[in-house]
Scaffold this motif. Structure first.
Motif, PDB file in Angstrom:
ATOM      1  N   SER A 179       0.797  -1.184   0.127  1.00 38.61           N
ATOM      2  CA  SER A 179      -0.038   0.017   0.076  1.00 38.61           C
ATOM      3  C   SER A 179       1.125   1.330   0.161  1.00 38.61           C
ATOM      4  N   LEU A 180       1.865   1.156   0.671  1.00 35.31           N
ATOM      5  CA  LEU A 180       2.755   2.561   0.786  1.00 35.31           C
ATOM      6  C   LEU A 180       3.494   2.580  -0.585  1.00 35.31           C
ATOM      7  N   ALA A 181       3.888   1.575  -0.891  1.00 40.74           N
ATOM      8  CA  ALA A 181       4.639   1.464  -2.364  1.00 40.74           C
ATOM      9  C   ALA A 181       3.667   2.157  -3.586  1.00 40.74           C
ATOM     10  N   ALA A 182       2.287   1.735  -3.276  1.00 40.54           N
ATOM     11  CA  ALA A 182       1.509   2.269  -4.398  1.00 40.54           C
ATOM     12  C   ALA A 182       1.349   3.691  -3.964  1.00 40.54           C
ATOM     13  N   ASP A 184       3.074   5.857  -2.663  1.00 40.03           N
ATOM     14  CA  ASP A 184       4.527   6.678  -3.144  1.00 40.03           C
ATOM     15  C   ASP A 184       4.778   6.790  -4.744  1.00 40.03           C
ATOM     16  N   ALA A 185       4.248   5.831  -5.290  1.00 44.19           N
ATOM     17  CA  ALA A 185       4.489   5.580  -6.809  1.00 44.19           C
ATOM     18  C   ALA A 185       3.236   6.373  -7.577  1.00 44.19           C
ATOM     19  N   GLY A 186       2.310   6.718  -6.663  1.00 47.97           N
ATOM     20  CA  GLY A 186       1.077   7.329  -7.383  1.00 47.97           C
ATOM     21  C   GLY A 186       0.110   6.578  -8.142  1.00 47.97           C
ATOM     22  N   THR A 187       0.347   5.042  -7.692  1.00 48.55           N
ATOM     23  CA  THR A 187      -0.596   4.108  -8.231  1.00 48.55           C
ATOM     24  C   THR A 187      -1.736   3.858  -7.477  1.00 48.55           C
ATOM     25  N   ALA A 188      -1.790   4.266  -6.375  1.00 47.91           N
ATOM     26  CA  ALA A 188      -2.819   3.790  -5.342  1.00 47.91           C
ATOM     27  C   ALA A 188      -4.091   4.472  -5.698  1.00 47.91           C
ATOM     28  N   ARG A 189      -5.339   4.059  -5.525  1.00 55.05           N
ATOM     29  CA  ARG A 189      -6.313   4.441  -5.743  1.00 55.05           C
ATOM     30  C   ARG A 189      -7.490   4.267  -4.677  1.00 55.05           C
ATOM     31  N   PRO A 190      -7.122   4.992  -3.477  1.00 49.49           N
ATOM     32  CA  PRO A 190      -8.015   4.918  -2.390  1.00 49.49           C
ATOM     33  C   PRO A 190      -9.562   5.065  -2.601  1.00 49.49           C
TER      34      PRO A 190
END
Length: 311
Positions: A179-182, A184-190
């Motif tokens: 979750s933190l990696a996503a 940081d990479a801007g790929t997380a979609r909360p």
């Protein structure tokens, strides 16, 4: 990433270790202040503090994590994010705003189910078949923030709150790393949590842990397992003293009897419930260590028909 980690009990340690192993720069670890042990005299550090000090990490133990001086210390660290696992304090908006991206919490349920302090305990007591873990971004509300990731885990028939928490602590560690990696990479979609399916998991009290033998056997079983190891299920003995109990086993093939009534049968100590009896596992009378119920029965010499709890 430059991270802060906030956590206190043993179940938080796997996530801290996983973040270290993933190469993150843990610049500070927040944990609860040292607390008295069971005898109440000597102060003991939290498991997270012990682990962090062994790894040479900077440990903070503020009484109030959201105090102005702590907020300023966090802001001065210029960190990307903070990871939270069972820290034990409410984090106020000013503190949440002191990192670049977010404070990400690992919560041991599939949100929005079982928001609150005791999600695993309440899930077992409610008879849920499945639970899990969720990473979400902390905000002002209680476990209401946008969800980054989830996992599910079956609740086994013999699970106690302790065994299930231990398992979820290990399973949840890579979820936090991912979750933190996503993030940081801007790929997380909360995703915002839905309005339906919300339930609350209030902290267990001593009253919650009192065994009501008039309930159905499967309910007695769930309530005891949900209260194990803490706060610890308990009942009263025939002399009025208190005893703690370990998990029990429903015995549907055995004859029913009065709720709370004891008897010995086929080497087991049975207790009547609102339905079929249950077999006691271990029992710990006041001032004594846990012992197998059969050993206690032989020593107690109570006789058939003795009563646990209120007659």
């Amino acid at each position: 990433m430059r991270l802060i980690f906030a956590g206190t009990p043993e179940i938080a340690v796997p996530t801290l270790a996983a973040l270290e192993d993933a190469g993150h720069d843990i610049v500070a670890v927040l944990t609860q202040p040292d607390a008295p042990g069971r005898r109440g005299r000597t102060l003991h550090p939290s498991p997270v503090k012990v682990h962090a000090l062994e790894r040479g990490l900077d440990v903070w133990t503020p009484e109030k994590a959201s105090a102005p001086e702590v907020v300023e210390r966090v802001r001065a660290l210029d960190v990307d994010a903070a990871a939270v696992v069972a820290y034990g304090q409410i984090l106020r908006p000013r503190l949440l705003e002191a990192v670049r991206l977010a404070w990400v919490n690992l919560h041991f349920s599939v949100l929005p189910a079982w928001r609150g302090a005791a999600p695993v305990q309440r899930a077992i007591m409610a008879g849920d078949d499945v639970t899990g873990a969720t990473t979400f971004m902390l905000e002002r509300g209680l476990d209401t923030g946008p969800v980054i990731g989830t996992l599910t885990e079956r609740i086994r028939a013999t699970d106690t709150a302790g065994t299930l928490l231990d398992r979820l602590g290990v399973l949840g560690a890579p979820l936090m790393v991912d979750s933190l990696a996503a993030l940081d990479a801007g790929t997380a979609r909360p995703l915002a949590q839905p309005d339906d399916g919300v339930s609350y998991a209030d902290k267990l009290t001593r009253e919650d842990a009192y065994v009501r033998w008039d309930l159905a056997a499967h309910v007695v079983d769930r309530r005891i397992r949900g209260c194990t190891p803490a706060p610890g299920a308990w009942t009263t003995l025939p002399d009025g003293s208190v005893a703690k109990l370990g998990p029990v086993s429903p015995r549907p093939q055995r004859a029913r009897t009065v709720p709370g009534q004891l008897r010995e049968e086929a080497g087991e100590v049975l207790v009547g419930t609102g339905t079929e009896p249950v077999a006691l596992g271990w029992i710990a009378p006041a001032g004594k260590k846990p012992m197998p119920a059969a050993d206690w029965w032989r020593g107690a010499r109570l006789g058939e028909g003795a009563q646990l709890g209120e007659a």
